[in-house]
Design an enzyme around this catalytic site. Structure first.
Site, PDB file in Angstrom:
ATOM      1  N   SER B  21       0.820  -1.212   0.000  1.00 32.89           N
ATOM      2  CA  SER B  21       0.000   0.000   0.000  1.00 32.89           C
ATOM      3  C   SER B  21       0.857   1.267   0.000  1.00 32.89           C
ATOM      4  CB  SER B  21      -0.892  -0.009   1.238  1.00 32.89           C
ATOM      5  OG  SER B  21      -1.614   1.193   1.322  1.00 32.89           O
ATOM      6  N   LYS B  45      -3.342   2.340  -2.339  1.00 28.48           N
ATOM      7  CA  LYS B  45      -3.000   3.425  -1.421  1.00 28.48           C
ATOM      8  C   LYS B  45      -4.066   3.436  -0.330  1.00 28.48           C
ATOM      9  CE  LYS B  45      -1.265   7.141   0.313  1.00 28.48           C
ATOM     10  NZ  LYS B  45      -0.053   6.920   1.139  1.00 28.48           N
ATOM     11  N   ILE B  71       3.830  11.060   4.094  1.00 28.40           N
ATOM     12  CA  ILE B  71       2.831  11.487   3.104  1.00 28.40           C
ATOM     13  C   ILE B  71       1.586  12.010   3.821  1.00 28.40           C
ATOM     14  CG2 ILE B  71       1.441  10.720   1.129  1.00 28.40           C
ATOM     15  CD1 ILE B  71       4.532  10.614   0.725  1.00 28.40           C
ATOM     16  N   GLY B  72       1.288  11.429   4.948  1.00 29.68           N
ATOM     17  CA  GLY B  72       0.080  11.854   5.665  1.00 29.68           C
ATOM     18  C   GLY B  72      -1.172  11.267   5.047  1.00 29.68           C
ATOM     19  N   ASN B  99      -6.649  -1.158   1.031  1.00 29.70           N
ATOM     20  CA  ASN B  99      -6.034  -0.759   2.302  1.00 29.70           C
ATOM     21  C   ASN B  99      -6.831   0.423   2.846  1.00 29.70           C
ATOM     22  OD1 ASN B  99      -4.062   1.171   3.790  1.00 29.70           O
ATOM     23  ND2 ASN B  99      -2.946  -0.770   3.808  1.00 29.70           N
ATOM     24  N   CYS B 130      -0.151   3.292  10.733  1.00 31.64           N
ATOM     25  CA  CYS B 130       0.585   4.327  10.008  1.00 31.64           C
ATOM     26  C   CYS B 130       1.231   5.302  10.975  1.00 31.64           C
ATOM     27  CB  CYS B 130      -0.309   5.101   9.064  1.00 31.64           C
ATOM     28  SG  CYS B 130       0.621   6.421   8.248  1.00 31.64           S
ATOM     29  N   ILE B 191       5.709  -5.703   7.752  1.00 29.09           N
ATOM     30  CA  ILE B 191       5.525  -4.633   8.702  1.00 29.09           C
ATOM     31  C   ILE B 191       5.208  -3.320   7.967  1.00 29.09           C
ATOM     32  CG2 ILE B 191       7.106  -5.637  10.393  1.00 29.09           C
ATOM     33  CD1 ILE B 191       9.247  -3.605   9.523  1.00 29.09           C
ATOM     34  N   THR B 193       6.011   0.851   8.081  1.00 30.93           N
ATOM     35  CA  THR B 193       7.286   1.547   8.235  1.00 30.93           C
ATOM     36  C   THR B 193       7.622   1.764   9.721  1.00 30.93           C
ATOM     37  OG1 THR B 193       6.110   3.636   8.061  1.00 30.93           O
ATOM     38  CG2 THR B 193       7.066   2.757   6.040  1.00 30.93           C
TER      39      THR B 193
HETATM   40  C1  LIG Z   1       5.557   6.515   0.136  1.00 34.73           C
HETATM   41  C2  LIG Z   1       4.924   5.453   0.974  1.00 34.73           C
HETATM   42  C3  LIG Z   1       3.561   5.509   1.253  1.00 34.73           C
HETATM   43  C4  LIG Z   1       2.954   4.538   2.039  1.00 34.73           C
HETATM   44  N1  LIG Z   1       1.614   4.597   2.268  1.00 34.73           N
HETATM   45  C5  LIG Z   1       1.002   3.597   2.980  1.00 34.73           C
HETATM   46  C6  LIG Z   1      -0.417   3.578   3.158  1.00 34.73           C
HETATM   47  O1  LIG Z   1      -1.122   4.436   2.650  1.00 34.73           O
HETATM   48  N2  LIG Z   1      -0.955   2.574   3.897  1.00 34.73           N
HETATM   49  C7  LIG Z   1      -0.193   1.575   4.441  1.00 34.73           C
HETATM   50  O2  LIG Z   1      -0.727   0.671   5.092  1.00 34.73           O
HETATM   51  N3  LIG Z   1       1.153   1.556   4.267  1.00 34.73           N
HETATM   52  C8  LIG Z   1       1.763   2.534   3.551  1.00 34.73           C
HETATM   53  N4  LIG Z   1       3.127   2.495   3.352  1.00 34.73           N
HETATM   54  C9  LIG Z   1       3.916   1.411   3.951  1.00 34.73           C
HETATM   55  C10 LIG Z   1       4.177   0.286   2.928  1.00 34.73           C
HETATM   56  O3  LIG Z   1       2.997  -0.306   2.490  1.00 34.73           O
HETATM   57  C11 LIG Z   1       5.103  -0.788   3.540  1.00 34.73           C
HETATM   58  O4  LIG Z   1       4.473  -1.349   4.666  1.00 34.73           O
HETATM   59  C12 LIG Z   1       6.458  -0.231   3.955  1.00 34.73           C
HETATM   60  O5  LIG Z   1       6.890   0.724   3.015  1.00 34.73           O
HETATM   61  C13 LIG Z   1       7.538  -1.298   4.107  1.00 34.73           C
HETATM   62  O6  LIG Z   1       7.773  -1.986   2.897  1.00 34.73           O
HETATM   63  P1  LIG Z   1       8.963  -1.597   1.879  1.00 34.73           P
HETATM   64  O7  LIG Z   1      10.217  -1.553   2.685  1.00 34.73           O
HETATM   65  O8  LIG Z   1       8.953  -2.691   0.842  1.00 34.73           O
HETATM   66  O9  LIG Z   1       8.634  -0.270   1.301  1.00 34.73           O
HETATM   67  C14 LIG Z   1       3.735   3.481   2.571  1.00 34.73           C
HETATM   68  C15 LIG Z   1       5.096   3.427   2.284  1.00 34.73           C
HETATM   69  C16 LIG Z   1       5.698   4.383   1.502  1.00 34.73           C
HETATM   70  C17 LIG Z   1       7.173   4.301   1.226  1.00 34.73           C
END
Ligand SMILES: Cc1cc2nc3c(=O)[nH]c(=O)nc-3n(C[C@H](O)[C@H](O)[C@H](O)COP(=O)(O)O)c2cc1C
Ligand SMILES: Cc1cc2nc3c(=O)[nH]c(=O)nc-3n(C[C@H](O)[C@H](O)[C@H](O)COP(=O)(O)OP(=O)(O)OC[C@H]3O[C@@H](n4cnc5c(N)ncnc54)[C@H](O)[C@@H]3O)c2cc1C
Ligand SMILES: Cc1cc2nc3c(=O)[nH]c(=O)nc-3n(C[C@H](O)[C@H](O)[C@H](O)COP(=O)(O)OP(=O)(O)OC[C@H]3O[C@@H](n4cnc5c(N)ncnc54)[C@H](O)[C@@H]3O)c2cc1C
Ligand SMILES: Cc1cc2nc3c(=O)[nH]c(=O)nc-3n(C[C@H](O)[C@H](O)[C@H](O)COP(=O)(O)O)c2cc1C
Ligand code: FES
Ligand code: FES
Lengths: 274, 306, 306, 274
Positions: B21, B45, B71-72, B99, B130, B191, B193
């Site tokens: 997401s 998203k 991003i918020g 999501n 988040c 997980i 972030t």
């Molecule tokens: C720019 C950005 C926007 C994200 N937006 C969301 C979100 O809207 N909802 C959500 O559950 N996770 C969001 N995440 C988290 C990711 O889905 C993911 O859990 C996290 O980035 C770890 O995976 P990665 O290391 O492969 O990026 C976002 C991550 C990034 C980098």
């Protein structure tokens, strides 16, 4: 682009390419021109950009770098200035090294308006999208005015190429070439009510240029730099505050934007808030 | 060609690779690169009831082998998603995981209700973790009791498979995970972030307008792997792994640790074809070894070290 | 030449750069590279009462912009340190911080007592946060009550300045930090490594014999910076920052966030001269800007973003 | 090293150098020889190693890589086999690129004993510390026996150089050069009660070689590979289980070790536990 018509809305015509570096040439202080081999061509409008990353980077740096196109076609080119790790690596790349390019991205310059006198204002590496524009104008028989500023004479890559297609006024901060001073020192003299300004360079320069155009009620487009992770509207990392409230996304609605749509910080004189 | 389908509760995915997401937009942005319906699925998203403009800039910055984002939760809102994006995804046959996030249980329930009626949604992923929204879901995700409550409420509001996305910062991860399982979650995803910061030494100020942001990318992969390994041992429902996955070798680490599927996130920025390449690489690995996906899942839990 | 000394409680360091425990041996190993007495100080490898052989191999593996270690606190023991290493350090005029760990409060007290008598020790750093030893101190570091108890006991056993090293995984960091402060700690150091894992997909097994290890290096820097920022806001005693610091620019981020000093860890493996280069770079930054170290400390807390 | 005397205990003579790459030559399949420019010289014993990292790597990979020295002196050389990111980058390096070298590190080969017949057993890239040893023996007028094995004829870098200073028996798994088979297929025939074996290569090869020497009661040293972060006894990442209990640290007590001190896993026949 047909310079005399407004460009169409941004499309999904971007692609992801893995292409070899064809040539790297270092120009001036810390500038390099890179050209890539794209046999089936990368069609692009002036002002559009590509996200660039070499497959050899590993995780360092992780993200691709946005770079304005100097030209599209079968050997698209970028001009880069070395400022950090990514541009350092690009500036060391050898022909044959595999790059990934995603593009063409974003919206290029709108217009130019057929009834107005195009005035291009470039600072340093900001020359790229403007030289592309000037060449397109030349190919349709028009010769724009241009102001090109740099710190020294070695910070003016492609000034010769620009002079071939535009009537160029050069400024340098140390006076080593052209007028000693900044682009805005020349701008006021060259602005007429018929001008249409296109500018790309450091933020503060663009804000000052926009300011001057607001004062003279002349249209102005700027090509904005914002941090970008994706380049095509997905990460939402590149918002630019809009005068109308909310945000413009630089990678999709820009990078070329009407200066009047942007909520500059600090606010420009248009909004009289200084 | 080996069988790549995996079952996550009642849902069968074409293959074990989804997109995370917030890193894959609403999916269609990637259609110019490859056939997005070839993936196991895409997570949208994060969707809220009303559209959200998100945080002021700067929202992102790069860090060693990772990036911070604040991003918020900017998004078009659930309504625009259902009317403008979903029909195109449905047409293509994409497996869509919605999501969602909200700052109250009522809003979570309303969102789930709205999506329940919508053909083309294959599962709901509850973002209770988040780190970038003050009033956002992270409070839920850190607290076992609240996590269970919101999961139970959404469970009652929809018949869609329900996944709950774990915060890596829960004080008691085991309690949160079990509460979500007990409240009826069909899978856990982990997980999200990890909260981080960066300061610009030249300008001597913080880099993100929101001050803190969520760290993602390869940097967090070892932490994600450890949490996923732990979760697999804690619950009986499937775990879907996220965190720094960029290659098939990375994804395999998580499958071998016991995850049923993986999500590719930040890697889609470095290489927009990454999710497909990961899926193809897992397939190639299976074919080369003569193993099925099921043979892989959890295999490192039994074998000896080194 | 600007003044680079910093005060951490009653102790004055020549400059704000120390070396992190476990990454600089007992100091002398780096003497061939540079004058180690030019650093703000060195933290010894964690010392226990008896020598310890440590965990079976493999103990380390590399990860994106980081590494995992599960050394298991192998060390020569406090006695051998005091008789074989310390005299040489003292001779050179090195500022020595003895990092200690134990699995009981009694042993911590015995260790502190032993070091209290030893000239040439300038402070004690309590490691209550090592993730790699089952019976080790991590239990203390995650729990506010136990953290306070061990700190108070050691406080009573020595007049040396007492630093307590924080676990990044405490359920309630604020409570742990305040408990240590209230129990008489002179400074907090943060962070220790974060638990992580890696699996070898080719061999389909975990990479470390201990299964999990502590993640260190640039990868964790954004997380460390966020924790240090939070700690500075939570306590009144100085905070000493650790986590992924490899360059002066990295160290400046932590000073600007409010840390009084920094420790260079994993970077000493990539470049054994790194601690000195960091100290020199901070000095150059100060001279270039006409700022003192004190001007820098916490400066990013007040300035506006971007 | 004076080959006929036992080397001294490891000293603190190691240094940290920043030196340019002088030359890179690719040899055979995935092998490269790198030589560096060290005007004031890097004195080294055969079997010692350096930790190598280029300043251009950024964080990817993070740690330096241990590499046996092929020779010391003012243009020290290493031979590398590309297996992962670090060796890939080294194999792409261009002359002039700045490297950091820490060394000389570890303990080299003990002896060789003047009254014994040295028998060198190398597998692939394991040739480096053994060629260094053979050259030193040659310079003191001795000509060792050597067995050199690889998968194919292209996996035998420096075989010609080895033949200049040793009596070499070659084995390849595909039979493309020398005997089809493995080094151990030749070893038994060459071992005599007067032999002293020095071996470097894949772990399983070294374990098999050690096994053969145990059976014939002949001394054997192995050059071990262990994961290393520092290379000089600081990280404690490189332990090798010792027969006497506890651990030997490969970077300090090794990499060259008496095979009888190592608790091999799986246990070799010396301890009769198979
Ligand atoms: C720019 C950005 C926007 C994200 N937006 C969301 C979100 O809207 N909802 C959500 O559950 N996770 C969001 N995440 C988290 C990711 O889905 C993911 O859990 C996290 O980035 C770890 O995976 P990665 O290391 O492969 O990026 C976002 C991550 C990034 C980098
Ligand atoms: C649409 C667009 C077009 C661009 N076109 C060109 C071009 O044609 N030629 C060119 O040389 N550069 C161009 N840039 C800028 C270029 O993308 C950055 O210089 C580059 O990403 C820096 O990468 P780096 O790894 O070298 O530096 P980093 O290590 O990432 O950063 C070095 C310094 O630059 C700052 N910085 C990094 N990225 C940006 C950014 N996007 N905007 C402002 N500051 C930044 C950092 O804060 C840091 O202080 C463009 C940017 C955008 C958004
Ligand atoms: C004392 C010593 C001397 C050495 N001398 C040489 C030499 O002269 N020439 C040469 O080519 N290589 C030598 N090596 C091995 C060399 O250090 C590794 O091949 C190198 O570190 C791999 O780095 P990489 O980034 O290319 O691969 P990575 O990406 O780090 O790893 C690739 C693969 O190799 C494995 N691997 C990585 N490091 C090691 C290691 N140290 N031991 C065993 N497996 C490992 C990994 O698990 C992975 O499967 C030596 C090692 C030691 C300890
Ligand atoms: C190999 C290794 C050994 C360590 N041993 C100790 C130790 O004995 N005691 C301790 O308090 N911390 C120990 N640490 C943690 C470091 O002191 C430091 O807190 C951590 O590595 C984060 O800093 P860095 O990212 O700069 O390495 C060790 C770290 C590493 C990498
Ligand atoms: S750069 Fe990702 S949305 Fe604009
Ligand atoms: S490699 Fe660090 S102790 Fe041996």
């Amino acid at each position: 682009m047909t310079p005399s018509h407004p460009p169409s809305a941004p499309s999904n015509q971007y692609r992801h390419l893995r292409v070899p570096l064809l040539r790297r040439e270092s120009v001036g202080n810390a500038y390099h021109v890179l050209s890539f081999e794209v046999p089936d061509g990368l069609p692009a409008d002036p002002g559009q950009f590509v996200m660039v990353r070499a497959t050899t980077w590993g995780n360092s740096p992780l993200l691709p770098r946005p770079m304005s196109l100097l030209t599209g076609g079968t050997t698209p080119e970028i001009l880069l200035k070395v400022v950090g790790e990514g541009t350092l690596r690009m500036g060391r790349a050898e022909p044959g090294e595999l790059f990934s390019l995603t593009g063409p991205l974003g919206r290029g310059w709108r217009g130019p308006h057929p009834a107005r006198q195009p005035l291009l204002v470039a600072g340093g590496v900001g020359i790229a999208p403007l030289l592309f524009l000037a060449r397109e104008l030349a190919s349709s028989g028009r010769r724009p005015l241009a102001i090109y500023g740099g710190r020294t004479s070695r910070d003016l890559p492609f000034s010769d190429d620009l002079e071939e297609v535009a009537e160029v006024h050069i400024t340098t901060e140390d006076g080593s070439r052209g007028l000693r001073g900044r682009v805005t020192d020349v701008l006021d003299d060259l602005l007429t009510p018929e001008s249409e300004v296109f500018t790309c360079g450091p933020d503060r320069m663009m804000a000052a240029v926009a300011d001057a155009t607001f004062a003279r009620d002349v249209p102005c487009q700027v090509s904005l730099e914002a941090p970008m992770a994706c380049g095509f509207g997905v990460c939402l990392g590149c918002p630019v505050p809009a005068v109308s409230g909310g945000y413009l996304y630089a990678c999709q609605e820009g990078p070329c934007l009407d200066a009047r749509r942007i909520a500059w910080y600090p606010p420009t004189s248009q909004r009289g808030a200084r | 060609m080996t069988h790549q389908a995996v079952r996550v509760g009642s849902l069968t995915l074409k293959n074990p690779v989804l997109t995370a997401s917030g890193t894959f937009g609403y999916g269609l942005e990637f259609a110019p690169f490859f056939d997005i319906e070839d993936l196991g699925g895409i997570c949208t998203k994060g969707l809220s009831l009303a559209p959200r403009p998100g945080n002021p800039p700067p929202r992102i910055c790069e860090t060693p082998a990772g990036m911070l984002n604040a991003i918020g939760l900017a998004n078009v809102g659930v309504e625009a998603f259902c009317t403008e994006k979903l029909p195109l995804l449905r047409e293509r046959g994409v497996t869509v995981i919605a999501n969602i996030f909200a700052s109250s249980i009522d809003d979570f329930v309303t969102l789930a209700n709205r999506l329940d009626r919508e053909p083309g949604i294959h599962a709901i992923e509850l973002n209770v973790s988040c780190p970038n929204v003050k009033t956002g879901g992270i409070e839920f995700g850190r607290d076992p009791h609240l996590s269970g409550e919101v999961t139970a409420a959404v469970r009652a509001a929809t018949r869609l498979p329900l996944w709950v996305k774990m915060s890596p910062e829960a004080a008691d991860l085991a309690a949160v995970a079990r509460a979500c399982q007990d409240a009826g979650a069909d899978a856990l995803t982990a997980i999200n972030t990890i909260r981080g910061m960066a300061i610009d030494p030249e300008r001597m100020c913080v880099r993100l307008a929101n001050r803190t942001g969520g760290l993602s990318g390869p940097a967090i992969r070892p932490i994600a792997l450890r949490i996923v390994w732990d979760l697999v041992g804690l619950v009986d429902i499937p775990v879907i792994a996220i965190g720094g996955i960029a290659t098939a070798a990375d994804a395999l680490q998580f499958l071998l640790a016991g995850a049923h599927a993986v999500q590719v996130g930040t890697a889609s920025f470095s290489d927009p074809v990454a999710p497909l390449t990961v899926a193809q690489g897992i397939r190639a690995f299976c074919e080369h070894r003569g193993l099925s996906i099921d043979d892989l899942i959890g295999r490192a839990r039994t074998s000896a070290t080194s």
